[in-house]
Design a protein around this motif. Structure first.
Motif, PDB file in Angstrom:
ATOM      1  N   ALA A 245       0.834  -1.199   0.000  1.00 46.24           N
ATOM      2  CA  ALA A 245       0.000   0.000   0.000  1.00 46.24           C
ATOM      3  C   ALA A 245       0.872   1.254   0.000  1.00 46.24           C
ATOM      4  CB  ALA A 245      -0.942  -0.010   1.208  1.00 46.24           C
ATOM      5  N   ALA A 246       1.998   1.209   0.731  1.00 46.99           N
ATOM      6  CA  ALA A 246       2.912   2.356   0.762  1.00 46.99           C
ATOM      7  C   ALA A 246       3.565   2.567  -0.599  1.00 46.99           C
ATOM      8  CB  ALA A 246       3.974   2.140   1.837  1.00 46.99           C
ATOM      9  N   TRP A 247       3.879   1.475  -1.284  1.00 48.94           N
ATOM     10  CA  TRP A 247       4.444   1.579  -2.639  1.00 48.94           C
ATOM     11  C   TRP A 247       3.439   2.247  -3.576  1.00 48.94           C
ATOM     12  CZ3 TRP A 247       3.129  -1.416  -7.194  1.00 48.94           C
ATOM     13  CH2 TRP A 247       4.026  -1.234  -8.264  1.00 48.94           C
ATOM     14  N   LEU A 248       2.176   1.840  -3.500  1.00 49.86           N
ATOM     15  CA  LEU A 248       1.128   2.472  -4.304  1.00 49.86           C
ATOM     16  C   LEU A 248       0.971   3.943  -3.922  1.00 49.86           C
ATOM     17  CD1 LEU A 248      -1.583  -0.358  -4.207  1.00 49.86           C
ATOM     18  CD2 LEU A 248      -0.131   0.252  -6.164  1.00 49.86           C
ATOM     19  N   TYR A 249       1.086   4.238  -2.626  1.00 56.19           N
ATOM     20  CA  TYR A 249       0.991   5.617  -2.152  1.00 56.19           C
ATOM     21  C   TYR A 249       2.120   6.470  -2.730  1.00 56.19           C
ATOM     22  CZ  TYR A 249       1.011   9.563   1.150  1.00 56.19           C
ATOM     23  OH  TYR A 249       1.006  10.822   1.710  1.00 56.19           O
TER      24      TYR A 249
END
Length: 403
Positions: A245-249
């Protein structure tokens, strides 16, 4: 009249006249003494050398309607457990936020770990970046509300490229089969799979990054490579899922992923990621990282329950209690992530659902999906983003700053 002196362990020599009492007694269930000192014979009440029963998890065990298959990973007092539950219930529901897009000059850097203590957790959650990251998760959840996975949506070239990357990672599993080994968990072939991931990650990122953002690989690659488990421990858990999710963020922070992509990010990218992780879990027998056992939501995942409950908000026929309907699970798990998660759990875990997944069983009694979704968002904040054992591995760089 039986003699108390005849009570002994089963391996002790016995005379034909001895009673041979081998039953552990009722006194071994409690406190801090040894089993030998507290065991009594079930027949005569005298002391016996046969070990007593193990201590019970008094105050922590669930009600006696079911029997837990293992103890909680974190031993907490009933008062602490109750206060934690009340804090989650009384907490405000997280709200969606727009992601601020960075602009030149870019200052990408290798992200590092910062969180080591509860004080660090409080500092992180008081920061704007923490609220914005959680707001991004909420925005993803809202984008899939009342939508099936197969519903048509805007699919950008970036989304298609990421889906292709995840497809490639899944093919690697076929090329790197598990080895025969005695250990139940942690097939060592996973390390070869993960090594290939690390070696090719930069070229994978460059398939969709625009030329002016190619230097971002130094910052986003660590999030990406840590999204699929740990190669040393051969495990996977909600911390790794949070890294994805952090990578997508980070991609959203750079404007590579836009708000109009969010529905496809969930229905195409995250669904593909979930399929890949289930395959990795089954083929390489990944150990659950930091699992709470029966006291947790799921051994590996959290976000698909959030996104999946959002999909079902306002559905006329399928309610939270529908997870107990096998026909619904069979026919709709390919369209709704929540049902997909339940079906997968029932596939890999044996026994009564209320025994191995009591929390999910309790949630099935909630009257509507809107309450389920808001409750899960609050629980994700409290049980994942505010837990040091999980967030101590979270990374901070220029896109996700330590403030």
């Amino acid at each position: 009249m039986e003699s108390h002196g005849d009570c002994r362990s089963p391996n002790s020599p016995q005379t034909p006249h001895s009673t041979g009492c081998t039953a552990g007694g009722g006194g071994g269930g409690g406190g801090g003494g040894s089993a030998h000192s507290s065991s009594t014979c079930a027949r005569c009440g005298g002391p016996t050398a046969f070990p007593g029963p193990p201590p019970s998890f008094s105050g922590v065990s669930p009600p006696p309607t079911y029997r837990p298959i293992r103890a909680p990973a974190i031993n907490v007092s009933p008062e602490s457990l109750y206060s934690q539950q009340q804090a989650i219930i009384l907490a405000p529901v997280p709200q969606s936020q727009r992601v601020p897009i960075v602009s030149p000059p870019y200052q990408f850097q290798v992200p590092v770990k910062r969180i080591q203590s509860p004080d660090d957790i409080r500092r992180f959650h008081d920061s704007d970046v923490s609220k914005n990251f959680l707001g991004f998760v909420v925005a993803l959840s809202e984008s899939i509300r009342a939508h099936k996975i197969s519903d048509s949506c805007h699919e950008s070239s970036t989304v298609s490229a990421i889906v292709s990357i995840l497809d490639a990672l899944a093919r690697w599993i076929e090329e790197i089969p598990p080895v025969q080994q005695a250990a139940r968990y942690g097939n060592v072939s996973y390390r070869s799979w993960h090594e290939r991931l690390v070696e090719t990650s930069e070229s994978l990122m460059l398939t969709f990054l625009p030329d002016d953002l190619r230097s971002a690989t130094v910052e986003i690659i660590p999030y990406f490579t840590d999204s699929f488990g740990n190669s040393s421990r051969i495990d996977y858990g909600t911390g790794h899922e949070t890294n994805f999710a952090a990578w997508l963020y980070c991609l959203a922070r750079m404007g590579v992923i836009k708000e109009e992509d969010y529905q496809a990010v969930v229905a195409r990218v995250f669904v593909k990621y979930l399929e890949l992780m289930r395959k990795l879990q089954l083929v390489y027998s990944l150990e659950p990282a930091g699992s709470h056992g029966v006291w947790g939501l799921d051994d590996y995942h959290f976000l698909p329950f959030i996104f999946g409950s959002s999909q079902l908000i306002g559905h006329k026929y399928m309610k939270p209690k529908s997870i107990h309907n096998e026909d619904i699970l069979e026919n709709f798990s390919n369209e709704y992530m929540y049902f997909s998660c339940i079906a997968f759990i029932k596939k890999v875990k044996k026994g009564l659902f209320a025994e191995h997944s009591p929390l999910l069983d309790d949630i099935s009694g909630v009257p509507n999906w809107n309450k389920v979704n808001s409750g899960l968002l609050k629980m994700y904040k409290a049980e994942v983003l505010e837990k040091v054992p999980i967030m101590q591995h979270f990374l901070f760089g220029w896109l996700i700053k330590w403030e």
